[in-house]
Design a protein around this motif. Structure first.
Motif, PDB file in Angstrom:
ATOM      1  N   ILE A  81      51.943  63.956  39.386  1.00  0.00           N
ATOM      2  CA  ILE A  81      50.690  64.708  39.283  1.00  0.00           C
ATOM      3  C   ILE A  81      50.872  65.818  38.249  1.00  0.00           C
ATOM      4  O   ILE A  81      51.840  66.585  38.318  1.00  0.00           O
ATOM      5  CB  ILE A  81      50.282  65.326  40.637  1.00  0.00           C
ATOM      6  CG1 ILE A  81      50.075  64.236  41.687  1.00  0.00           C
ATOM      7  CG2 ILE A  81      49.012  66.165  40.489  1.00  0.00           C
ATOM      8  CD1 ILE A  81      49.878  64.763  43.099  1.00  0.00           C
ATOM      9  N   ALA A  82      49.929  65.932  37.295  1.00  0.00           N
ATOM     10  CA  ALA A  82      50.041  66.976  36.272  1.00  0.00           C
ATOM     11  C   ALA A  82      49.552  68.331  36.793  1.00  0.00           C
ATOM     12  O   ALA A  82      50.227  69.340  36.621  1.00  0.00           O
ATOM     13  CB  ALA A  82      49.251  66.581  35.025  1.00  0.00           C
ATOM     14  N   LYS A  83      48.369  68.351  37.431  1.00  0.00           N
ATOM     15  CA  LYS A  83      47.788  69.640  37.832  1.00  0.00           C
ATOM     16  C   LYS A  83      46.911  69.472  39.059  1.00  0.00           C
ATOM     17  O   LYS A  83      46.141  68.527  39.173  1.00  0.00           O
ATOM     18  CB  LYS A  83      46.948  70.212  36.680  1.00  0.00           C
ATOM     19  CG  LYS A  83      46.310  71.558  36.967  1.00  0.00           C
ATOM     20  CD  LYS A  83      45.457  71.993  35.782  1.00  0.00           C
ATOM     21  CE  LYS A  83      44.760  73.311  36.049  1.00  0.00           C
ATOM     22  NZ  LYS A  83      43.839  73.674  34.950  1.00  0.00           N
ATOM     23  N   LEU A  84      47.045  70.437  39.983  1.00  0.00           N
ATOM     24  CA  LEU A  84      46.179  70.525  41.155  1.00  0.00           C
ATOM     25  C   LEU A  84      45.456  71.853  41.117  1.00  0.00           C
ATOM     26  O   LEU A  84      46.032  72.869  40.717  1.00  0.00           O
ATOM     27  CB  LEU A  84      46.999  70.446  42.448  1.00  0.00           C
ATOM     28  CG  LEU A  84      47.783  69.157  42.666  1.00  0.00           C
ATOM     29  CD1 LEU A  84      48.723  69.324  43.857  1.00  0.00           C
ATOM     30  CD2 LEU A  84      46.851  67.989  42.869  1.00  0.00           C
ATOM     31  N   GLU A  85      44.187  71.863  41.540  1.00  0.00           N
ATOM     32  CA  GLU A  85      43.431  73.109  41.602  1.00  0.00           C
ATOM     33  C   GLU A  85      42.945  73.363  43.015  1.00  0.00           C
ATOM     34  O   GLU A  85      43.097  72.525  43.907  1.00  0.00           O
ATOM     35  CB  GLU A  85      42.275  73.055  40.610  1.00  0.00           C
ATOM     36  CG  GLU A  85      42.744  73.009  39.167  1.00  0.00           C
ATOM     37  CD  GLU A  85      41.622  73.224  38.184  1.00  0.00           C
ATOM     38  OE1 GLU A  85      41.263  74.396  37.949  1.00  0.00           O
ATOM     39  OE2 GLU A  85      41.103  72.224  37.670  1.00  0.00           O
ATOM     40  N   GLY A  86      42.351  74.549  43.215  1.00  0.00           N
ATOM     41  CA  GLY A  86      41.925  74.990  44.531  1.00  0.00           C
ATOM     42  C   GLY A  86      41.219  73.917  45.343  1.00  0.00           C
ATOM     43  O   GLY A  86      40.316  73.262  44.860  1.00  0.00           O
ATOM     44  N   GLY A  87      41.680  73.742  46.572  1.00  0.00           N
ATOM     45  CA  GLY A  87      41.104  72.742  47.454  1.00  0.00           C
ATOM     46  C   GLY A  87      41.862  71.434  47.491  1.00  0.00           C
ATOM     47  O   GLY A  87      41.635  70.599  48.361  1.00  0.00           O
ATOM     48  N   ALA A  88      42.775  71.217  46.550  1.00  0.00           N
ATOM     49  CA  ALA A  88      43.550  69.974  46.543  1.00  0.00           C
ATOM     50  C   ALA A  88      44.476  69.924  47.757  1.00  0.00           C
ATOM     51  O   ALA A  88      45.043  70.933  48.176  1.00  0.00           O
ATOM     52  CB  ALA A  88      44.369  69.863  45.262  1.00  0.00           C
ATOM     53  N   ASN A  89      44.621  68.729  48.309  1.00  0.00           N
ATOM     54  CA  ASN A  89      45.458  68.521  49.487  1.00  0.00           C
ATOM     55  C   ASN A  89      46.278  67.257  49.235  1.00  0.00           C
ATOM     56  O   ASN A  89      45.726  66.162  49.202  1.00  0.00           O
ATOM     57  CB  ASN A  89      44.576  68.379  50.728  1.00  0.00           C
ATOM     58  CG  ASN A  89      45.378  68.286  51.994  1.00  0.00           C
ATOM     59  OD1 ASN A  89      46.584  68.127  51.975  1.00  0.00           O
ATOM     60  ND2 ASN A  89      44.690  68.375  53.113  1.00  0.00           N
ATOM     61  N   VAL A  90      47.589  67.404  49.068  1.00  0.00           N
ATOM     62  CA  VAL A  90      48.446  66.288  48.675  1.00  0.00           C
ATOM     63  C   VAL A  90      49.539  66.079  49.713  1.00  0.00           C
ATOM     64  O   VAL A  90      50.131  67.042  50.208  1.00  0.00           O
ATOM     65  CB  VAL A  90      49.092  66.551  47.293  1.00  0.00           C
ATOM     66  CG1 VAL A  90      50.080  65.451  46.931  1.00  0.00           C
ATOM     67  CG2 VAL A  90      48.018  66.682  46.226  1.00  0.00           C
ATOM     68  N   THR A  91      49.806  64.799  50.023  1.00  0.00           N
ATOM     69  CA  THR A  91      50.892  64.456  50.932  1.00  0.00           C
ATOM     70  C   THR A  91      51.764  63.368  50.301  1.00  0.00           C
ATOM     71  O   THR A  91      51.253  62.344  49.843  1.00  0.00           O
ATOM     72  CB  THR A  91      50.357  63.941  52.284  1.00  0.00           C
ATOM     73  OG1 THR A  91      49.551  64.950  52.882  1.00  0.00           O
ATOM     74  CG2 THR A  91      51.498  63.578  53.223  1.00  0.00           C
ATOM     75  N   PHE A  92      53.080  63.609  50.276  1.00  0.00           N
ATOM     76  CA  PHE A  92      54.076  62.588  49.941  1.00  0.00           C
ATOM     77  C   PHE A  92      54.887  62.358  51.213  1.00  0.00           C
ATOM     78  O   PHE A  92      55.431  63.318  51.770  1.00  0.00           O
ATOM     79  CB  PHE A  92      55.029  63.063  48.836  1.00  0.00           C
ATOM     80  CG  PHE A  92      54.375  63.368  47.521  1.00  0.00           C
ATOM     81  CD1 PHE A  92      53.937  62.352  46.691  1.00  0.00           C
ATOM     82  CD2 PHE A  92      54.220  64.677  47.088  1.00  0.00           C
ATOM     83  CE1 PHE A  92      53.352  62.634  45.452  1.00  0.00           C
ATOM     84  CE2 PHE A  92      53.649  64.966  45.864  1.00  0.00           C
ATOM     85  CZ  PHE A  92      53.207  63.944  45.053  1.00  0.00           C
ATOM     86  N   GLU A  93      54.991  61.111  51.654  1.00  0.00           N
ATOM     87  CA  GLU A  93      55.681  60.861  52.920  1.00  0.00           C
ATOM     88  C   GLU A  93      56.474  59.555  52.865  1.00  0.00           C
ATOM     89  O   GLU A  93      55.970  58.522  52.419  1.00  0.00           O
ATOM     90  CB  GLU A  93      54.660  60.798  54.061  1.00  0.00           C
ATOM     91  CG  GLU A  93      55.270  60.643  55.434  1.00  0.00           C
ATOM     92  CD  GLU A  93      54.244  60.737  56.548  1.00  0.00           C
ATOM     93  OE1 GLU A  93      54.583  60.387  57.682  1.00  0.00           O
ATOM     94  OE2 GLU A  93      53.098  61.169  56.281  1.00  0.00           O
ATOM     95  N   ASN A  94      57.722  59.621  53.327  1.00  0.00           N
ATOM     96  CA  ASN A  94      58.595  58.448  53.416  1.00  0.00           C
ATOM     97  C   ASN A  94      58.692  57.701  52.088  1.00  0.00           C
ATOM     98  O   ASN A  94      58.432  56.506  51.997  1.00  0.00           O
ATOM     99  CB  ASN A  94      58.109  57.494  54.521  1.00  0.00           C
ATOM    100  CG  ASN A  94      58.214  58.112  55.895  1.00  0.00           C
ATOM    101  OD1 ASN A  94      59.147  58.865  56.168  1.00  0.00           O
ATOM    102  ND2 ASN A  94      57.266  57.826  56.757  1.00  0.00           N
ATOM    103  N   ILE A  95      59.090  58.439  51.061  1.00  0.00           N
ATOM    104  CA  ILE A  95      59.166  57.829  49.736  1.00  0.00           C
ATOM    105  C   ILE A  95      60.344  58.408  48.947  1.00  0.00           C
ATOM    106  O   ILE A  95      60.654  59.597  49.055  1.00  0.00           O
ATOM    107  CB  ILE A  95      57.830  58.010  48.973  1.00  0.00           C
ATOM    108  CG1 ILE A  95      57.806  57.189  47.692  1.00  0.00           C
ATOM    109  CG2 ILE A  95      57.516  59.464  48.724  1.00  0.00           C
ATOM    110  CD1 ILE A  95      56.406  56.998  47.135  1.00  0.00           C
TER     111      ILE A  95
END
Length: 198
Positions: A81-95
């Motif tokens: 991911i290059a850029k996240l802004e306000g309100g972004a919700n990211v999950t990385f799991e079991n990777i």
């Protein structure tokens, strides 16, 4: 194809990638660009999978002005991911991310997984390994996140492992986990049972 379509969607689009088998991208660039929505990338049925051989040498903002002095600079690059802004919700799991290589030596906000978190963003990692990977940027460079600015939380759950990961800078401000953190609301949180192995 999936990332290309997601990048073309609106800011608040949702992406759920449930990966059942290991994926070899063979050096391809498939970076998610500027997002405000929800992104989940995880192994199927709690199975740990590997995403490997990703290359990104591309900037999101080339020669833009995002500073008080009005100086043109290069910004935002990441392997996933290059850029996240306000309100972004990211999950990385079991990777496991293996052989992720990001080389943008003129840019600020550069990371192997996330280049920039700007504003009230949330990134959660659970049972994530990054190995045999290298990130090079000018400033604000990190393995998990290049820069967290003006709020936002990086939450680490379960086992988080960085194995043979190199973070390099041509200008300054770098660190192995997060390259730069600014703002009193920005923080790294450790969930119960979290274990960070460097």
């Amino acid at each position: 194809y999936v990332v290309e379509k997601f990048n073309a969607a609106g800011d608040n689009a949702t992406l759920m990638l449930t990966i059942s088998e290991n994926i070899d991208l063979k050096g391809a660039n498939c970076v998610i660009t500027n997002r405000k929505g929800t992104i989940t990338i995880k192994g199927e049925d709690n199975k740990k999978v590997t995403l490997k051989n990703v290359t990104n040498n591309v900037l999101l903002d080339n020669g833009e002005v995002h500073n008080d002095t009005g100086t043109k600079s290069d910004y935002y690059s990441g392997g996933i991911i290059a850029k996240l802004e306000g309100g972004a919700n990211v999950t990385f799991e079991n990777i496991t991310f293996e052989n992720i290589n990001v080389k943008t030596p003129t840019a600020g906000g550069v990371g192997l997984l996330v280049g920039q978190m700007l504003g009230n963003c949330s990134v959660t990692m659970k049972n994530v390994t990054v190995k045999n990977s290298t990130v090079i940027g000018h400033r604000d460079v990190g393995a998990l996140v290049g820069a967290m600015q003006n709020g936002g939380t990086l939450t680490l759950n379960g086992n988080i492992t960085l194995d043979n990961v190199k973070v390099k800078t041509t200008g300054g401000r770098s660190a192995l986990v997060v390259g730069k953190i600014t703002g009193s609301d920005s923080k790294i949180a450790f969930g119960s049972g979290s274990n960070l192995v460097l």
